[in-house]
Design a protein around this motif. Structure first.
Motif, short mmCIF file in Angstrom:
data_model
loop_
_atom_site.label_atom_id
_atom_site.label_comp_id
_atom_site.label_asym_id
_atom_site.label_seq_id
_atom_site.Cartn_x
_atom_site.Cartn_y
_atom_site.Cartn_z
N SER A 72 1.00 -1.10 0.04
CA SER A 72 -0.03 -0.14 -0.03
C SER A 72 0.76 1.21 0.18
CB SER A 72 -1.03 -0.04 1.24
OG SER A 72 -0.15 0.10 2.24
N ALA A 73 0.56 2.30 -0.81
CA ALA A 73 1.24 3.28 -1.03
C ALA A 73 0.60 4.45 -1.65
CB ALA A 73 2.64 3.04 -1.82
N PRO A 74 1.01 5.81 -1.34
CA PRO A 74 0.26 6.76 -1.97
C PRO A 74 0.93 6.91 -3.37
CG PRO A 74 1.58 7.66 0.09
CD PRO A 74 2.16 6.11 -0.14
N GLY A 75 -0.19 7.16 -4.17
CA GLY A 75 0.05 7.26 -5.43
C GLY A 75 -0.47 8.64 -6.22
N GLY A 76 -0.59 8.38 -7.85
CA GLY A 76 -0.89 9.72 -8.44
C GLY A 76 0.42 10.81 -8.52
N VAL A 77 -0.13 12.08 -8.11
CA VAL A 77 0.93 13.06 -8.20
C VAL A 77 1.85 12.75 -6.98
CG1 VAL A 77 -0.11 14.68 -6.64
CG2 VAL A 77 1.48 15.44 -8.37
N ALA A 78 1.62 11.82 -5.72
CA ALA A 78 2.36 11.60 -4.71
C ALA A 78 3.45 10.91 -5.08
CB ALA A 78 1.60 10.66 -3.81
N ASN A 79 3.54 10.07 -6.34
CA ASN A 79 4.68 9.23 -6.90
C ASN A 79 5.95 10.18 -7.17
OD1 ASN A 79 3.40 6.91 -7.06
ND2 ASN A 79 2.49 7.33 -9.02
N ILE A 80 5.73 11.21 -7.56
CA ILE A 80 6.82 12.36 -7.93
C ILE A 80 7.32 13.01 -6.86
CG2 ILE A 80 5.67 14.01 -9.06
CD1 ILE A 80 7.87 14.53 -10.84
N ALA A 81 6.22 13.39 -5.93
CA ALA A 81 6.56 14.08 -4.75
C ALA A 81 7.25 13.40 -3.64
CB ALA A 81 5.16 14.42 -4.23
N VAL A 82 7.04 12.13 -3.65
CA VAL A 82 7.84 11.30 -2.55
C VAL A 82 9.28 11.20 -3.16
CG1 VAL A 82 8.22 9.01 -1.76
CG2 VAL A 82 6.06 10.23 -1.87
N ALA A 83 9.48 10.70 -4.52
CA ALA A 83 10.70 10.68 -5.07
C ALA A 83 11.54 11.66 -5.03
CB ALA A 83 10.42 10.28 -6.63
N MET A 84 11.08 12.89 -5.28
CA MET A 84 11.69 14.00 -4.98
C MET A 84 12.18 14.57 -3.58
SD MET A 84 10.36 16.96 -7.96
CE MET A 84 8.56 17.00 -7.31
N SER A 85 11.45 14.14 -2.61
CA SER A 85 11.41 14.41 -1.31
C SER A 85 12.58 13.54 -0.69
CB SER A 85 10.29 14.43 -0.39
OG SER A 85 10.52 14.43 1.05
N ARG A 86 12.42 12.32 -1.12
CA ARG A 86 13.58 11.38 -0.79
C ARG A 86 15.10 11.33 -1.26
NH1 ARG A 86 11.30 5.29 -0.27
NH2 ARG A 86 9.79 5.76 1.30
N LEU A 87 15.10 12.51 -2.21
CA LEU A 87 16.35 13.14 -2.57
C LEU A 87 16.90 14.20 -1.93
CD1 LEU A 87 15.91 12.33 -6.51
CD2 LEU A 87 17.26 11.02 -5.21
N GLY A 88 15.94 14.70 -0.90
CA GLY A 88 16.52 15.81 -0.27
C GLY A 88 15.90 17.18 -0.73
N LEU A 89 14.88 17.07 -1.81
CA LEU A 89 14.25 18.49 -2.47
C LEU A 89 13.17 18.93 -1.08
CD1 LEU A 89 14.13 17.56 -5.93
CD2 LEU A 89 15.78 19.06 -5.02
#
Length: 383
Positions: A72-89
């Motif tokens: 289970s995971a956030p989807g939609g626009v959350a895909n890119i939001a999480v990916a960017m945040s995990r890189l430190g953005l």
């Protein structure tokens, strides 16, 4: 390890940060930079993704299939939001959230676990959170989505847009006024789009590129909109409309043209075994945004984006399969690629935090978070 709860008391989920190194990574990125409040701002719709894996096929009518694979995971626009945040953005997101259990889970996961700023998001009374059930089998997947109409457009912020170095928009629909306002203030506008299920591929979509600085379509979309037969030809056509174009080619890597600097680059994909490519385009885009804000040359931007996407496709985890810096660091000692290939990624080393943790964090079967306390590992770096 399963944690016991006192009889008669509800369990308390942990929302410990799975990417504790994201903050020092962001600090390295912004060293000597300006004082913008956010690195990236975006708006859109968030889905509750339920991902079934390990299926032998779809169940015929009147039957049932049991599997031990579920995330289970956030989807939609959350895909890119999480990916960017995990890189430190530092990421800001404007989105509607349902006032149900799924909405509460998505909100807490994004805001508390993943560090996404939801200051311009809102909880909508009486609105059900959109849900997508994905059933993966035989290197493919089928999906079923439940979604009621959004009460109001996510692009209606109800407030001035935030101060951000970059923003991300979907050019499949009209570019929101806040993006134009932010661009006038010096914000870089990144754009992508989704598949046109109507098959029309209207020309007015390309006209919207006049309001975009960087465009990141996949090869099929790029060729369909430009009426070309090859990704390279599509990139050339799009380069006449937008300062920077990146055409994603999946397992074949990506090509890019920077009309402002004259740079051209073609970089192959990370040579790893892909288990689930879903969402890899969003992770690629997140990596490209990070690398662009870091001021890296075009070829290195592509390599870093390919690395992030390549690490994500090795898992079936939705947005929570996006790599943290610990996984990026551990890749250097994994033995999955040759030393010659690894040397091409040496430029990443200065961005890796000293305390990067390579403990994997993936989507879980139910709406709970795995305890992360004490799961620290020695930092690893690509040689």
């Amino acid at each position: 390890m399963t944690q016991q709860t006192a009889t008669g008391r509800a369990p308390e989920p942990s929302l410990a940060d799975p990417c504790a190194e994201r903050e020092p990574a962001g600090e390295r990125l912004r060293a000597g930079g300006g004082g913008r409040v956010l690195d990236v701002f975006l708006s859109g719709q968030v889905f509750m993704d339920m991902i079934f894996t390990g299926l032998p096929g779809l169940p015929p009518p009147g039957t049932e299939i049991v599997t031990d694979g579920l995330g289970s995971a956030p989807g939609g626009v959350a895909n890119i939001a999480v990916a960017m945040s995990r890189l430190g953005l530092r990421v800001g997101l404007a989105a509607p959230f349902g006032d149900d259990m799924f909405g509460a889970y998505l909100w807490s996961t994004l805001a508390e676990q993943e560090g996404v700023d939801l200051g311009l998001s809102r909880r909508v009374r009486g609105w059900s959170t959109p849900v997508t059930v994905s059933m993966a089998y035989d290197s493919d997947r089928s999906m079923v989505t439940f979604a009621k109409p959004v009460p109001s457009s996510p692009d209606d912020l109800g407030a001035p847009p935030p101060d951000a170095r970059a923003c991300f928009v979907d050019v499949g629909r009209p570019v929101p006024p806040w993006a134009a306002e932010m661009r006038a203030g010096g914000t870089l506008v990144f754009g992508d789009l989704g598949w046109d299920h109507t098959g029309a591929w209207p020309a007015e979509v390309l006209d919207r590129l006049a309001h975009v600085d960087v465009f990141l379509p996949n090869a099929a979309e790029a060729m369909a909109y430009t009426r070309t037969d090859a990704p390279a030809d599509a990139a050339e056509a799009l380069a006449e409309r937008v300062p920077v174009v990146v055409v994603k080619r999946g397992g074949d890597g990506a090509i890019a043209i920077d009309g402002e600097t004259g740079e051209r680059a073609e970089v192959g994909a990370l040579p790893v075994e892909a288990l689930d490519p879903t969402g890899a385009g969003d992770v690629f885009a997140a990596g490209f945004v990070f690398a662009a804000l870091a001021g890296l040359p075009l070829a290195e931007r592509l390599r870093f984006a390919n690395l992030c996407a390549g690490l994500s496709v090795r898992h079936r985890s939705g947005s929570l399969g996006s790599p943290c810096w610990g996984e990026i660091a551990a890749f250097g000692e994994s033995g999955e690629v040759s030393e010659a290939v690894l040397a091409e990624y040496a430029f990443i080393v200065p961005f890796i935090p000293d305390a990067a943790d390579d403990s994997p964090v993936r989507a879980e079967p139910t709406l709970r978070k795995q305890q992360m306390a004490g799961r620290r590992a020695a930092p690893r770096r690509p040689a």
